[in-house]
Design a protein around this motif. Structure first.
Motif, PDB file in Angstrom:
ATOM      1  N   PRO A  27       0.795  -1.218   0.000  1.00 43.53           N
ATOM      2  CA  PRO A  27       0.000   0.000   0.000  1.00 43.53           C
ATOM      3  C   PRO A  27       0.835   1.279   0.000  1.00 43.53           C
ATOM      4  CG  PRO A  27       0.162  -0.794   2.229  1.00 43.53           C
ATOM      5  CD  PRO A  27       0.935  -1.766   1.348  1.00 43.53           C
ATOM      6  N   ALA A  28       2.110   1.179  -0.310  1.00 41.23           N
ATOM      7  CA  ALA A  28       3.001   2.322  -0.151  1.00 41.23           C
ATOM      8  C   ALA A  28       3.286   3.090  -1.438  1.00 41.23           C
ATOM      9  CB  ALA A  28       4.318   1.856   0.470  1.00 41.23           C
ATOM     10  N   SER A  29       2.668   2.741  -2.557  1.00 46.42           N
ATOM     11  CA  SER A  29       3.050   3.383  -3.823  1.00 46.42           C
ATOM     12  C   SER A  29       2.755   4.879  -3.834  1.00 46.42           C
ATOM     13  CB  SER A  29       2.385   2.685  -5.001  1.00 46.42           C
ATOM     14  OG  SER A  29       0.983   2.701  -4.862  1.00 46.42           O
ATOM     15  N   ASP A  30       1.592   5.279  -3.374  1.00 51.21           N
ATOM     16  CA  ASP A  30       1.284   6.714  -3.337  1.00 51.21           C
ATOM     17  C   ASP A  30       2.249   7.437  -2.402  1.00 51.21           C
ATOM     18  OD1 ASP A  30      -0.836   6.369  -5.107  1.00 51.21           O
ATOM     19  OD2 ASP A  30      -2.356   6.338  -3.538  1.00 51.21           O
ATOM     20  N   HIS A  31       2.512   6.822  -1.266  1.00 52.16           N
ATOM     21  CA  HIS A  31       3.422   7.409  -0.280  1.00 52.16           C
ATOM     22  C   HIS A  31       4.849   7.471  -0.837  1.00 52.16           C
ATOM     23  CE1 HIS A  31       4.935   8.514   3.636  1.00 52.16           C
ATOM     24  NE2 HIS A  31       5.767   7.493   3.613  1.00 52.16           N
ATOM     25  N   SER A  32       5.266   6.403  -1.522  1.00 53.47           N
ATOM     26  CA  SER A  32       6.619   6.368  -2.093  1.00 53.47           C
ATOM     27  C   SER A  32       6.797   7.483  -3.123  1.00 53.47           C
ATOM     28  CB  SER A  32       6.884   5.014  -2.747  1.00 53.47           C
ATOM     29  OG  SER A  32       6.875   3.990  -1.777  1.00 53.47           O
ATOM     30  N   TRP A  33       5.800   7.688  -3.965  1.00 56.11           N
ATOM     31  CA  TRP A  33       5.853   8.796  -4.922  1.00 56.11           C
ATOM     32  C   TRP A  33       5.940  10.124  -4.176  1.00 56.11           C
ATOM     33  CZ3 TRP A  33       7.222  11.068  -9.056  1.00 56.11           C
ATOM     34  CH2 TRP A  33       6.684  12.291  -9.419  1.00 56.11           C
ATOM     35  N   GLY A  34       5.169  10.269  -3.113  1.00 58.74           N
ATOM     36  CA  GLY A  34       5.191  11.507  -2.339  1.00 58.74           C
ATOM     37  C   GLY A  34       6.567  11.810  -1.777  1.00 58.74           C
TER      38      GLY A  34
END
Length: 133
Positions: A27-34
């Protein structure tokens, strides 16, 4: 899955969604992009040039060919000269070298901190004396 908003933002930023951005796990893809966007691309305390040089140095020390390529291109984009890139690589190597010496010899951390504080106190005094001349 990466949110549609994040995919759109990546496309707007890079003109594409690179494969390395597509392999970020949920679930970390949005966070990783951020994290990538906010540290590397956004306005922060460091200039784009400084960020690129820090990235080049860290990539060299980690011996990561992916990071080295990306951050060298980032540095070139920020108008860093080839000599500047080489110097950043050397600084990364020097830091890794001395870290290896300190760790391998189990040098006492408190002694290192005290000596470092003394060194920078001396250097500040030398700068002040030169400014007074």
């Amino acid at each position: 899955m990466t949110s549609e908003q994040t995919v759109q933002e990546i496309e707007e930023t890079f003109g594409q969604v690179p494969g390395f951005m597509q392999i970020m796990a949920e679930p970390a893809s949005d966070h990783s992009w951020g994290i990538f966007r906010d540290l590397l691309l956004a306005e922060t305390e460091l200039s784009p040039r400084e960020k690129a040089l820090a990235g080049v140095s860290a990539a060299a020390a980690m011996q990561c060919p992916y990071c080295a390529y990306f951050h060298k291109e980032e540095a070139r984009f920020a108008d860093v000269s080839e000599a500047g890139i080489e110097e950043a690589v050397n600084l990364g190597g020097s830091t890794r070298y001395f870290s290896t010496l300190l760790h391998g010899n189990e040098y006492e951390h408190d002694d290192f901190v005290a000596e470092t504080d003394e060194i920078f106190e001396y250097l500040r005094e030398q700068e002040e004396a030169a400014a007074d001349d």
